[in-house]
Write a protein that holds these residues in place. Structure first.
Motif, PDB file in Angstrom:
ATOM      1  N   GLN A 321       0.826  -1.208   0.000  1.00 57.86           N
ATOM      2  CA  GLN A 321       0.000   0.000   0.000  1.00 57.86           C
ATOM      3  C   GLN A 321       0.859   1.255   0.000  1.00 57.86           C
ATOM      4  O   GLN A 321       0.547   2.240  -0.689  1.00 57.86           O
ATOM      5  N   ASP A 322       1.969   1.243   0.735  1.00 56.14           N
ATOM      6  CA  ASP A 322       2.846   2.408   0.776  1.00 56.14           C
ATOM      7  C   ASP A 322       3.475   2.677  -0.589  1.00 56.14           C
ATOM      8  O   ASP A 322       3.590   3.828  -1.018  1.00 56.14           O
ATOM      9  N   ILE A 323       3.866   1.614  -1.290  1.00 54.10           N
ATOM     10  CA  ILE A 323       4.473   1.785  -2.620  1.00 54.10           C
ATOM     11  C   ILE A 323       3.443   2.340  -3.598  1.00 54.10           C
ATOM     12  O   ILE A 323       3.728   3.252  -4.389  1.00 54.10           O
ATOM     13  N   VAL A 324       2.221   1.804  -3.545  1.00 53.49           N
ATOM     14  CA  VAL A 324       1.157   2.292  -4.430  1.00 53.49           C
ATOM     15  C   VAL A 324       0.805   3.736  -4.086  1.00 53.49           C
ATOM     16  O   VAL A 324       0.574   4.566  -4.983  1.00 53.49           O
ATOM     17  N   ARG A 325       0.766   4.061  -2.797  1.00 56.35           N
ATOM     18  CA  ARG A 325       0.480   5.437  -2.377  1.00 56.35           C
ATOM     19  C   ARG A 325       1.509   6.408  -2.950  1.00 56.35           C
ATOM     20  O   ARG A 325       1.165   7.487  -3.448  1.00 56.35           O
ATOM     21  N   PHE A 326       2.793   6.022  -2.908  1.00 56.38           N
ATOM     22  CA  PHE A 326       3.835   6.873  -3.494  1.00 56.38           C
ATOM     23  C   PHE A 326       3.590   7.073  -4.982  1.00 56.38           C
ATOM     24  O   PHE A 326       3.664   8.201  -5.486  1.00 56.38           O
ATOM     25  N   ALA A 327       3.309   5.984  -5.700  1.00 59.94           N
ATOM     26  CA  ALA A 327       3.123   6.086  -7.150  1.00 59.94           C
ATOM     27  C   ALA A 327       1.940   6.986  -7.491  1.00 59.94           C
ATOM     28  O   ALA A 327       2.033   7.857  -8.368  1.00 59.94           O
ATOM     29  N   ARG A 328       0.819   6.797  -6.811  1.00 62.53           N
ATOM     30  CA  ARG A 328      -0.356   7.625  -7.105  1.00 62.53           C
ATOM     31  C   ARG A 328      -0.090   9.082  -6.745  1.00 62.53           C
ATOM     32  O   ARG A 328      -0.574   9.994  -7.414  1.00 62.53           O
ATOM     33  N   GLY A 329       0.688   9.303  -5.679  1.00 65.56           N
ATOM     34  CA  GLY A 329       1.043  10.670  -5.322  1.00 65.56           C
ATOM     35  C   GLY A 329       1.874  11.357  -6.383  1.00 65.56           C
ATOM     36  O   GLY A 329       1.853  12.592  -6.490  1.00 65.56           O
ATOM     37  N   ARG A 330       2.636  10.579  -7.145  1.00 63.89           N
ATOM     38  CA  ARG A 330       3.433  11.125  -8.252  1.00 63.89           C
ATOM     39  C   ARG A 330       2.675  11.118  -9.567  1.00 63.89           C
ATOM     40  O   ARG A 330       3.242  11.472 -10.599  1.00 63.89           O
ATOM     41  N   TYR A 394      14.475   1.901  -2.788  1.00 71.77           N
ATOM     42  CA  TYR A 394      15.867   1.922  -2.335  1.00 71.77           C
ATOM     43  C   TYR A 394      16.113   3.067  -1.348  1.00 71.77           C
ATOM     44  O   TYR A 394      16.806   2.912  -0.340  1.00 71.77           O
ATOM     45  N   GLU A 395      15.550   4.248  -1.653  1.00 74.53           N
ATOM     46  CA  GLU A 395      15.779   5.410  -0.789  1.00 74.53           C
ATOM     47  C   GLU A 395      15.092   5.250   0.565  1.00 74.53           C
ATOM     48  O   GLU A 395      15.625   5.639   1.601  1.00 74.53           O
ATOM     49  N   LYS A 396      13.902   4.647   0.565  1.00 80.96           N
ATOM     50  CA  LYS A 396      13.150   4.521   1.813  1.00 80.96           C
ATOM     51  C   LYS A 396      13.764   3.492   2.750  1.00 80.96           C
ATOM     52  O   LYS A 396      13.865   3.703   3.956  1.00 80.96           O
ATOM     53  N   TYR A 397      14.184   2.356   2.171  1.00 77.94           N
ATOM     54  CA  TYR A 397      14.637   1.252   3.014  1.00 77.94           C
ATOM     55  C   TYR A 397      16.149   1.073   3.025  1.00 77.94           C
ATOM     56  O   TYR A 397      16.680   0.400   3.907  1.00 77.94           O
ATOM     57  N   GLY A 398      16.850   1.674   2.055  1.00 78.92           N
ATOM     58  CA  GLY A 398      18.296   1.530   2.008  1.00 78.92           C
ATOM     59  C   GLY A 398      18.722   0.281   1.267  1.00 78.92           C
ATOM     60  O   GLY A 398      17.974  -0.701   1.168  1.00 78.92           O
ATOM     61  N   ARG A 399      19.935   0.328   0.738  1.00 81.90           N
ATOM     62  CA  ARG A 399      20.451  -0.807  -0.024  1.00 81.90           C
ATOM     63  C   ARG A 399      20.674  -2.035   0.845  1.00 81.90           C
ATOM     64  O   ARG A 399      20.744  -3.152   0.329  1.00 81.90           O
ATOM     65  N   ASP A 400      20.816  -1.827   2.152  1.00 80.84           N
ATOM     66  CA  ASP A 400      21.057  -2.965   3.027  1.00 80.84           C
ATOM     67  C   ASP A 400      19.766  -3.659   3.438  1.00 80.84           C
ATOM     68  O   ASP A 400      19.806  -4.720   4.060  1.00 80.84           O
ATOM     69  N   ARG A 401      18.611  -3.081   3.066  1.00 82.40           N
ATOM     70  CA  ARG A 401      17.336  -3.671   3.471  1.00 82.40           C
ATOM     71  C   ARG A 401      16.425  -3.996   2.290  1.00 82.40           C
ATOM     72  O   ARG A 401      15.364  -4.592   2.490  1.00 82.40           O
ATOM     73  N   ALA A 402      16.795  -3.609   1.090  1.00 84.90           N
ATOM     74  CA  ALA A 402      15.941  -3.846  -0.079  1.00 84.90           C
ATOM     75  C   ALA A 402      16.801  -4.243  -1.270  1.00 84.90           C
ATOM     76  O   ALA A 402      17.850  -3.651  -1.520  1.00 84.90           O
ATOM     77  N   ALA A 403      16.352  -5.257  -1.987  1.00 86.75           N
ATOM     78  CA  ALA A 403      17.056  -5.704  -3.196  1.00 86.75           C
ATOM     79  C   ALA A 403      16.091  -6.514  -4.042  1.00 86.75           C
ATOM     80  O   ALA A 403      15.081  -7.043  -3.550  1.00 86.75           O
ATOM     81  N   LEU A 404      16.408  -6.610  -5.322  1.00 89.67           N
ATOM     82  CA  LEU A 404      15.602  -7.415  -6.234  1.00 89.67           C
ATOM     83  C   LEU A 404      15.943  -8.893  -6.080  1.00 89.67           C
ATOM     84  O   LEU A 404      17.084  -9.252  -5.762  1.00 89.67           O
ATOM     85  N   ALA A 405      14.966  -9.737  -6.283  1.00 93.96           N
ATOM     86  CA  ALA A 405      15.229 -11.173  -6.355  1.00 93.96           C
ATOM     87  C   ALA A 405      16.030 -11.464  -7.624  1.00 93.96           C
ATOM     88  O   ALA A 405      16.009 -10.688  -8.583  1.00 93.96           O
ATOM     89  N   ALA A 406      16.735 -12.571  -7.603  1.00 93.94           N
ATOM     90  CA  ALA A 406      17.531 -12.950  -8.769  1.00 93.94           C
ATOM     91  C   ALA A 406      16.699 -13.799  -9.725  1.00 93.94           C
ATOM     92  O   ALA A 406      15.637 -14.323  -9.380  1.00 93.94           O
ATOM     93  N   THR A 407      17.194 -13.908 -10.933  1.00 89.15           N
ATOM     94  CA  THR A 407      16.703 -14.882 -11.901  1.00 89.15           C
ATOM     95  C   THR A 407      17.903 -15.693 -12.355  1.00 89.15           C
ATOM     96  O   THR A 407      18.931 -15.121 -12.722  1.00 89.15           O
ATOM     97  N   VAL A 408      17.799 -17.007 -12.285  1.00 88.17           N
ATOM     98  CA  VAL A 408      18.902 -17.859 -12.706  1.00 88.17           C
ATOM     99  C   VAL A 408      18.831 -18.031 -14.221  1.00 88.17           C
ATOM    100  O   VAL A 408      17.860 -18.568 -14.760  1.00 88.17           O
ATOM    101  N   ILE A 409      19.853 -17.539 -14.910  1.00 91.71           N
ATOM    102  CA  ILE A 409      19.929 -17.685 -16.363  1.00 91.71           C
ATOM    103  C   ILE A 409      20.635 -18.999 -16.662  1.00 91.71           C
ATOM    104  O   ILE A 409      21.795 -19.193 -16.290  1.00 91.71           O
ATOM    105  N   GLY A 410      19.919 -19.900 -17.302  1.00 92.65           N
ATOM    106  CA  GLY A 410      20.472 -21.217 -17.592  1.00 92.65           C
ATOM    107  C   GLY A 410      20.786 -21.389 -19.068  1.00 92.65           C
ATOM    108  O   GLY A 410      20.388 -20.594 -19.927  1.00 92.65           O
TER     109      GLY A 410
END
Length: 598
Positions: A321-330, A394-410
């Protein structure tokens, strides 16, 4: 010696194919083979990586084998080391170390130094595998003995390469001089000897050379596989085998101990997550139905809130909800999709635009106590502005608390063919002719008929070997990439849960686990996806406003327009998201949808 009389053994140094282009077996293959051989334990120690740890964990849960977690490292100013994890705190130390040394290097690489190990803390156990002829510099041995006092071992390899006796003697002398115990280790690269040919090819691919030019970089023989315990009993002194059991016994950590906590700063200090979610939901109900909330919707909301509270998922809904709220606010168009459309709470929070008063919804398609699966909300954003949302996270949570999941390229069929063809000495035009016989993105193995179709003799020894190796290599992991938008956000340091490394795209970081790994461990992710159709809608809304003066949104587009359904019934849907494919267009005149529920 009969197998039932062989001494116990735990393999403490083993690489899987998630040590890209080094290991020649899947983590699950290694675990199942170790179980078949009666090993007491197996340590998965991929190079600066735990990317294969979840797959090994699942196989260990199936077989009952004691799995030890760890990783190996090649120090820039020192020797090769293997770190093993005894407990949850040590797992956090290892993940932070991998994060630190990966983040200072380009994607796919790492840079580790002695001071990184010295700052690690005193929890991880360590093995010092000797070089092939066990001639470590005295300075390395002294440093290792001091840094890992009481938790370091000299790992002794016996590979039947002519240097086994020398390695044993030198390890014994070094152990006496520096006070280091010795332990047997296999330096395993494959689960069975039959993978030797593939392992040689992986080495040649990594070096960028044809096999005949790989020379001493190739293994001397096929001994670096999981060997029978009766064979190990003939190669190692009993004390070194017994020590493997003692080391493994100290390592009792399991990935099942990991507990994931969502951020709590979204909840005001004077409220609980459940109370805050309820308040936001009720505010959304009043906004959605200013003339009064239908009784049916109110019952749906109460049912959903009760189930969310029972399963403890309030922080997840608040985060989305917080992420959607930010997007709609922009002013960024966004839309939740998938099974989340069955949630009245998501509609009230503004995550989705599917009115539960208009259709029959089933919340249990989205969240169910019986399935015991975490919710998964996919939110689409205008593809041209999704990066604003990603950088907000990234700005809200910091690089040490937020990251993308990986995709294994086979490896797919064509990529495997080109790499293997190169190291086996095939000319580029030969691989091109064979590649032309398969679809571009297929993962199906090549057949003898395809070899014949390309104009080659499938009985030729080179092509016999090529087909066999292709069958083994297709599907193997090649490298990690970033998920299209699956974010993992944690309350504390994410790098103590799973390592984080740099992605190829500037400003992006990814964890070392993919979405399947996250689901296997019950860890939640938020999908922040880009959708071109929302950008099209944005432009359409702008045009409508310029022409009529009325500003539309996804929630206020007039519903159930008969002319729209007539267009759909005659398959006039080119460019309409999700019903524009040939298969959908062929079905629509037969299905003849006449309302949204259809």
């Amino acid at each position: 010696m009969p197998a039932h009389e062989a001494p116990g053994y735990a393999e403490l140094h083993c690489l899987s194919n998630f040590s890209f282009l080094r290991g020649a077996s899947w983590p699950g293959e290694l675990v199942r083979r170790a179980h078949e051989l009666g090993y007491a334990a197996l340590a998965l120690t991929d190079e600066c990586s735990v990317a294969g740890a979840v797959r090994a964990h699942e196989a260990a849960e199936e077989t009952g084998l004691h799995l030890v977690h760890g990783a190996s490292f090649r120090l820039e100013d020192g020797p090769e080391l293997v770190l093993l994890v005894p407990d949850r705190a040590a797992w956090g130390d290892l993940c932070e170390l991998i994060t630190r040394v990966r983040r200072r290097a380009a994607k796919g690489g790492y840079r580790v130094h002695r001071d990184d190990l010295e700052a690690l803390g005193g929890r991880c156990l360590a093995l010092l595998p000797g070089p092939e002829r066990m001639r470590s510099e005295e300075a390395d041995l002294a440093w290792f003995a001091e840094t890992f006092a009481g938790r370091g071992w000299l790992a002794v390899h016996q590979w039947l390469d002519g240097w086994d006796r020398v390695r044993l003697q030198q390890a014994e002398a070094a152990g006496r001089r520096f006070g280091l115990p010795r332990v047997a280790a296999g330096g395993v690269l494959m689960h069975v000897r039959a993978r030797r040919a593939l392992q040689d090819c992986l080495t040649a691919i990594r070096l960028g050379r044809p096999l005949p030019q790989a020379g001493f970089a190739l293994q001397a023989n096929g001994e670096r596989h999981l060997r029978r315990r009766e064979i190990l009993a003939r190669l190692y002194p009993p004390a070194l085998l017994a020590e493997t059991l003692a080391v493994a016994e100290r390592c009792r950590f399991s990935l099942g101990e990991l507990r994931y906590e969502y951020p709590d700063e979204l909840v005001p200090p004077d409220e609980t997550p459940a109370a805050h979610l309820r308040r936001l939901t009720e505010e959304g109900m009043r906004r959605r139905w200013p003339r009064g909330v239908p009784e049916r919707v109110r019952r749906l909301v109460e049912h959903e809130l009760a189930l969310i509270a029972e399963l403890g998922y309030e922080p997840y809904f608040l985060t989305v909800q917080d992420i959607v709220r930010f997007a709609r606010g922009r002013g960024i168009l966004c839309q939740g999709r998938g099974s989340a459309a069955n949630s009245a709470v998501c509609y009230c929070l503004g995550i989705t635009e599917v009115d539960p008063a208009r259709i029959e919804t089933l919340f249990e398609r989205f969240v169910s106590r019986e399935r015991d699966e975490p919710p998964d909300i996919d939110v689409d954003f205008e593809h041209g502005r999704r990066e604003e949302v990603i950088q907000y996270i990234y700005e809200k949570y910091g690089r040490d608390r937020a990251a993308l999941a990986a995709t294994v390229i086979g490896y797919r069929a064509r990529s495997a063919l080109r790499d293997l063809g190169r190291v086996l000495g095939l000319a580029p035009d030969q691989t091109d002719r064979l590649a032309a016989t398969c679809a571009a993105r297929t993962s199906r193995a090549f057949t003898a008929e395809q070899v014949r179709e390309a104009g080659f003799d499938p009985a030729n020894p080179v092509f016999v070997r090529l087909l066999h190796l292709l069958g083994e290599l297709i599907g193997f992991p090649r490298h990690l990439s970033q998920h299209v938008g699956g974010f993992v956000i944690s309350r504390g340091s994410l790098s103590r849960l799973v390592p984080i490394e740099n992605a190829a795209m500037l400003g992006r970081t990814v964890i070392q686990w993919d979405k399947d790994d996250l689901e296997a461990l019950g860890l939640l992710k938020v999908d922040v996806l880009g959708l071109g159709m929302l950008s099209v809608l944005r432009r359409a809304f702008d045009l409508v406003e310029a022409w009529s003066g009325e500003r539309l949104s996804p929630a206020t587009v007039p519903a159930e327009d008969p002319e729209v359904y007539r267009m759909i019934q005659r398959a006039d849907t080119l460019g309409v998201f999700q019903i524009e494919s040939r298969a959908q267009m062929a079905m629509l005149p037969r299905l003849r949808p006449a309302c949204f529920y259809d």
